[in-house]
Scaffold this motif. Structure first.
Motif, PDB file in Angstrom:
ATOM      1  N   PHE A 197       0.810  -1.213   0.000  1.00  0.00           N
ATOM      2  CA  PHE A 197       0.000   0.000   0.000  1.00  0.00           C
ATOM      3  C   PHE A 197       0.850   1.273   0.000  1.00  0.00           C
ATOM      4  O   PHE A 197       0.476   2.265  -0.623  1.00  0.00           O
ATOM      5  N   PHE A 198       1.987   1.249   0.686  1.00  0.00           N
ATOM      6  CA  PHE A 198       2.878   2.404   0.630  1.00  0.00           C
ATOM      7  C   PHE A 198       3.694   2.419  -0.661  1.00  0.00           C
ATOM      8  O   PHE A 198       4.210   3.456  -1.053  1.00  0.00           O
ATOM      9  N   GLY A 199       3.827   1.250  -1.302  1.00  0.00           N
ATOM     10  CA  GLY A 199       4.643   1.176  -2.507  1.00  0.00           C
ATOM     11  C   GLY A 199       6.097   1.496  -2.229  1.00  0.00           C
ATOM     12  O   GLY A 199       6.809   2.042  -3.078  1.00  0.00           O
ATOM     13  N   ALA A 200       6.547   1.165  -1.020  1.00  0.00           N
ATOM     14  CA  ALA A 200       7.899   1.519  -0.589  1.00  0.00           C
ATOM     15  C   ALA A 200       8.337   0.567   0.511  1.00  0.00           C
ATOM     16  O   ALA A 200       7.552  -0.255   1.007  1.00  0.00           O
ATOM     17  N   GLU A 201       9.614   0.709   0.891  1.00  0.00           N
ATOM     18  CA  GLU A 201      10.179  -0.104   1.963  1.00  0.00           C
ATOM     19  C   GLU A 201      10.433   0.767   3.187  1.00  0.00           C
ATOM     20  O   GLU A 201      10.866   1.918   3.059  1.00  0.00           O
ATOM     21  N   PRO A 202      10.164   0.251   4.398  1.00  0.00           N
ATOM     22  CA  PRO A 202      10.341   1.063   5.610  1.00  0.00           C
ATOM     23  C   PRO A 202      11.802   1.386   5.887  1.00  0.00           C
ATOM     24  O   PRO A 202      12.708   0.679   5.437  1.00  0.00           O
ATOM     25  N   ILE A 203      12.000   2.454   6.664  1.00  0.00           N
ATOM     26  CA  ILE A 203      13.360   2.883   6.995  1.00  0.00           C
ATOM     27  C   ILE A 203      13.625   2.857   8.497  1.00  0.00           C
ATOM     28  O   ILE A 203      14.761   3.057   8.927  1.00  0.00           O
ATOM     29  N   GLU A 204      12.593   2.593   9.298  1.00  0.00           N
ATOM     30  CA  GLU A 204      12.788   2.506  10.745  1.00  0.00           C
ATOM     31  C   GLU A 204      11.779   1.542  11.344  1.00  0.00           C
ATOM     32  O   GLU A 204      10.632   1.461  10.900  1.00  0.00           O
ATOM     33  N   VAL A 205      12.227   0.802  12.388  1.00  0.00           N
ATOM     34  CA  VAL A 205      11.396  -0.222  13.024  1.00  0.00           C
ATOM     35  C   VAL A 205      11.448  -0.055  14.544  1.00  0.00           C
ATOM     36  O   VAL A 205      12.527   0.085  15.123  1.00  0.00           O
ATOM     37  N   ARG A 206      10.272  -0.078  15.160  1.00  0.00           N
ATOM     38  CA  ARG A 206      10.163  -0.090  16.618  1.00  0.00           C
ATOM     39  C   ARG A 206       9.260  -1.243  17.021  1.00  0.00           C
ATOM     40  O   ARG A 206       8.330  -1.584  16.279  1.00  0.00           O
ATOM     41  N   ALA A 207       9.492  -1.826  18.202  1.00  0.00           N
ATOM     42  CA  ALA A 207       8.680  -2.976  18.603  1.00  0.00           C
ATOM     43  C   ALA A 207       8.611  -3.110  20.121  1.00  0.00           C
ATOM     44  O   ALA A 207       9.558  -2.774  20.837  1.00  0.00           O
ATOM     45  N   VAL A 208       7.465  -3.617  20.592  1.00  0.00           N
ATOM     46  CA  VAL A 208       7.245  -3.901  22.016  1.00  0.00           C
ATOM     47  C   VAL A 208       6.556  -5.255  22.101  1.00  0.00           C
ATOM     48  O   VAL A 208       5.661  -5.557  21.306  1.00  0.00           O
ATOM     49  N   ALA A 209       6.953  -6.080  23.073  1.00  0.00           N
ATOM     50  CA  ALA A 209       6.369  -7.415  23.231  1.00  0.00           C
ATOM     51  C   ALA A 209       5.772  -7.591  24.617  1.00  0.00           C
ATOM     52  O   ALA A 209       6.168  -6.920  25.580  1.00  0.00           O
ATOM     53  N   ILE A 326      12.822  -6.210  13.690  1.00  0.00           N
ATOM     54  CA  ILE A 326      11.907  -6.297  14.832  1.00  0.00           C
ATOM     55  C   ILE A 326      12.560  -7.107  15.947  1.00  0.00           C
ATOM     56  O   ILE A 326      12.494  -6.739  17.128  1.00  0.00           O
ATOM     57  N   ARG A 327      13.194  -8.208  15.581  1.00  0.00           N
ATOM     58  CA  ARG A 327      13.911  -9.025  16.583  1.00  0.00           C
ATOM     59  C   ARG A 327      14.945  -8.172  17.318  1.00  0.00           C
ATOM     60  O   ARG A 327      15.031  -8.189  18.553  1.00  0.00           O
ATOM     61  N   ARG A 328      15.738  -7.416  16.570  1.00  0.00           N
ATOM     62  CA  ARG A 328      16.771  -6.574  17.190  1.00  0.00           C
ATOM     63  C   ARG A 328      16.156  -5.486  18.064  1.00  0.00           C
ATOM     64  O   ARG A 328      16.685  -5.159  19.143  1.00  0.00           O
ATOM     65  N   ALA A 329      15.033  -4.919  17.618  1.00  0.00           N
ATOM     66  CA  ALA A 329      14.361  -3.878  18.401  1.00  0.00           C
ATOM     67  C   ALA A 329      13.868  -4.436  19.736  1.00  0.00           C
ATOM     68  O   ALA A 329      13.961  -3.767  20.776  1.00  0.00           O
ATOM     69  N   LEU A 330      13.360  -5.670  19.717  1.00  0.00           N
ATOM     70  CA  LEU A 330      12.902  -6.292  20.962  1.00  0.00           C
ATOM     71  C   LEU A 330      14.072  -6.628  21.881  1.00  0.00           C
ATOM     72  O   LEU A 330      13.980  -6.482  23.104  1.00  0.00           O
ATOM     73  N   GLU A 331      15.172  -7.083  21.311  1.00  0.00           N
ATOM     74  CA  GLU A 331      16.334  -7.462  22.110  1.00  0.00           C
ATOM     75  C   GLU A 331      17.016  -6.253  22.754  1.00  0.00           C
ATOM     76  O   GLU A 331      17.500  -6.329  23.886  1.00  0.00           O
ATOM     77  N   THR A 332      17.050  -5.141  22.025  1.00  0.00           N
ATOM     78  CA  THR A 332      17.779  -3.958  22.498  1.00  0.00           C
ATOM     79  C   THR A 332      16.884  -2.910  23.150  1.00  0.00           C
ATOM     80  O   THR A 332      17.384  -2.047  23.892  1.00  0.00           O
ATOM     81  N   GLY A 333      15.600  -2.954  22.854  1.00  0.00           N
ATOM     82  CA  GLY A 333      14.707  -1.904  23.321  1.00  0.00           C
ATOM     83  C   GLY A 333      14.889  -0.598  22.583  1.00  0.00           C
ATOM     84  O   GLY A 333      14.373   0.441  23.014  1.00  0.00           O
ATOM     85  N   GLN A 334      15.589  -0.638  21.453  1.00  0.00           N
ATOM     86  CA  GLN A 334      15.888   0.568  20.692  1.00  0.00           C
ATOM     87  C   GLN A 334      15.315   0.484  19.276  1.00  0.00           C
ATOM     88  O   GLN A 334      15.237  -0.610  18.697  1.00  0.00           O
ATOM     89  N   PRO A 335      14.943   1.632  18.695  1.00  0.00           N
ATOM     90  CA  PRO A 335      14.509   1.626  17.292  1.00  0.00           C
ATOM     91  C   PRO A 335      15.644   1.196  16.386  1.00  0.00           C
ATOM     92  O   PRO A 335      16.821   1.454  16.680  1.00  0.00           O
ATOM     93  N   GLN A 336      15.299   0.525  15.296  1.00  0.00           N
ATOM     94  CA  GLN A 336      16.285   0.017  14.354  1.00  0.00           C
ATOM     95  C   GLN A 336      16.135   0.726  13.005  1.00  0.00           C
ATOM     96  O   GLN A 336      15.031   0.855  12.481  1.00  0.00           O
ATOM     97  N   THR A 337      17.255   1.166  12.471  1.00  0.00           N
ATOM     98  CA  THR A 337      17.257   1.833  11.177  1.00  0.00           C
ATOM     99  C   THR A 337      17.493   0.814  10.066  1.00  0.00           C
ATOM    100  O   THR A 337      18.349  -0.067  10.197  1.00  0.00           O
ATOM    101  N   LEU A 338      16.723   0.922   8.990  1.00  0.00           N
ATOM    102  CA  LEU A 338      16.916   0.092   7.812  1.00  0.00           C
ATOM    103  C   LEU A 338      17.463   0.947   6.676  1.00  0.00           C
ATOM    104  O   LEU A 338      17.006   2.072   6.461  1.00  0.00           O
ATOM    105  N   GLU A 339      18.425   0.389   5.949  1.00  0.00           N
ATOM    106  CA  GLU A 339      18.957   1.094   4.791  1.00  0.00           C
ATOM    107  C   GLU A 339      17.861   1.283   3.738  1.00  0.00           C
ATOM    108  O   GLU A 339      17.064   0.368   3.506  1.00  0.00           O
ATOM    109  N   PRO A 340      17.792   2.446   3.114  1.00  0.00           N
ATOM    110  CA  PRO A 340      16.788   2.650   2.055  1.00  0.00           C
ATOM    111  C   PRO A 340      16.942   1.584   0.969  1.00  0.00           C
ATOM    112  O   PRO A 340      18.064   1.206   0.604  1.00  0.00           O
ATOM    113  N   TYR A 341      15.812   1.090   0.490  1.00  0.00           N
ATOM    114  CA  TYR A 341      15.835   0.051  -0.531  1.00  0.00           C
ATOM    115  C   TYR A 341      14.647   0.222  -1.455  1.00  0.00           C
ATOM    116  O   TYR A 341      13.556   0.600  -1.014  1.00  0.00           O
TER     117      TYR A 341
END
Length: 374
Positions: A197-209, A326-341
């Motif tokens: 729907f966005f026609g794009a790839e995300p650049i940042e990920v946050r997660a809570v479990a 998402i796995r890394r965000a849960l393990e670290t408690g920090q937002p994760q940056t994704l390289e633009p793609y």
């Protein structure tokens, strides 16, 4: 080893793993196509081997320990792999290297390096690799994507979704931690949908479990909420859960309107959506189709006509790299940056398949993974 060339008019499929999705959906789906046939089953269950061989007229069955023999037996042109997520790679990579085409259940893998190994194996032999995103061939889903893509709801600002079920504690998905947990098993649906729907790839990920003791799943994060940020500052927010009542929904909200789908990700019934553009509201419903037979017929057509499938290895990797973040965000408690793609391909309207529902049969030693299936 060069890729299999099919000259007989029908692609011969082997099934790797005879669980509920294979027995209840994919095998009847293949029988529902015009360009595909079932020839082999790989299973560790002798009863499944005997009953399914007779039911589907299979030429042979193999134990997992004899998988290497299948690769040299010239009894299949393609394999449908539906093992647990963390066991995809040991079957997919050798098959592709042997020139056998592979239709792989999602998620593609549980590590990005496994995705890359599969893509490399396919490129080496020329065998085709498709990830089984059945909704890429479902009429309501594709129509919704096309309507948003056409700009009817304006610039997409937000995507929200919940996908949940009460998982049976004895199911294998409860026994392999994050690798078979709700994000990989269910979260890939909203992840894949929002990317379309966005026609794009995300650049940042946050997660809570979180964990619901009543779910009885022990040392497993049964509910995960995720926020994805996209390049245009659009946001996707979703919850994937093994610890809540069965529910599936997504909404897309833009600058001119909105679109809502419920149910959103399941099969066995027709899908529909509601769209609001300005003050105008419309309900659009579509007939039930055989989603599994449809993806098999599409993939077989790609094999027979030497076409590249749309939901290919790159599409599978795009989702896996997000889940790993998402796995890394849960393990670290920090937002994760994704390289633009930039993804090279997207869903096209021509992919819609209209197979009628397939005739089902009583499954052997397999059951619905959800408690709601009781």
């Amino acid at each position: 080893m060069k890729a299999k060339r099919v000259t007989g008019g029908k692609v011969r499929y082997g099934i790797v793993a005879g669980g509920s999705i294979s027995q209840g959906q994919f095998m009847p789906g293949v029988r529902n196509t015009k360009n595909s046939e079932l020839t082999v089953l790989v299973t560790g269950d002798p009863e499944k081997a005997d009953v399914l061989k007779e039911e589907f007229g299979l030429k042979n069955t193999y134990h997992y320990d004899d998988f290497d023999k299948l690769l040299t037996a010239d009894e299949v042109d393609a394999l449908y792999v539906a093992t647990p997520n963390h066991l995809h790679t040991p079957y997919v990579v050798p098959a592709l290297k042997a020139g056998i085409h592979v239709l792989l259940e999602k998620p593609m893998a549980v590590r990005e390096e496994d995705c890359r190994a599969m893509i490399a194996a396919a490129q080496e032999s020329g065998a085709k690799l498709m990830v089984a995103y059945r909704l890429h061939f479902e009429p309501a889903t594709v129509a919704a994507v096309e309507q948003v893509r056409a700009g009817d709801v304006g610039d997409v600002r937000a995507f929200t979704s919940t996908f949940s079920q009460f998982l049976r504690p004895d199911n294998h998905r409860a026994k392999n931690g994050f690798d078979d947990g709700p994000v990989y098993d269910m979260g890939v649906y909203p992840i894949n949908a929002c990317r379309q729907f966005f026609g794009a790839e995300p650049i940042e990920v946050r997660a809570v479990a979180s964990r619901n003791p009543e779910a009885g799943l022990g040392d497993l994060d049964d509910t995960v909420s995720v926020t994805l940020r996209f390049p245009n500052d659009g946001q996707a927010v979703f919850i994937a859960s093994y610890g809540m009542h069965e529910f599936e929904h997504y909404s897309v909200v833009g600058s001119k309107g909105s679109l809502s789908v419920q149910p959103a990700y399941s099969y066995g019934h027709g899908l529909a959506y509601d769209v609001t553009i300005g003050d105008e509201k419309e309900h659009k419903s579509y007939p039930e189709t055989d989603q599994f037979g449809g993806e098999a017929e599409y993939f077989s057509n790609c094999i027979l006509n030497d076409l590249d499938p749309e939901p290919d290895g790159e599409e599978g990797w795009c989702d896996v790299r997000i889940v790993e973040a998402i796995r890394r965000a849960l393990e670290t408690g920090q937002p994760q940056t994704l390289e633009p793609y930039t993804r090279k391909g997207r869903i096209e309207p021509s992919q819609v398949m209209g197979l009628p529902p397939a005739q089902k049969f009583e499954m052997v030693n397999a059951s619905d993974p959800s408690k709601n299936g009781d």
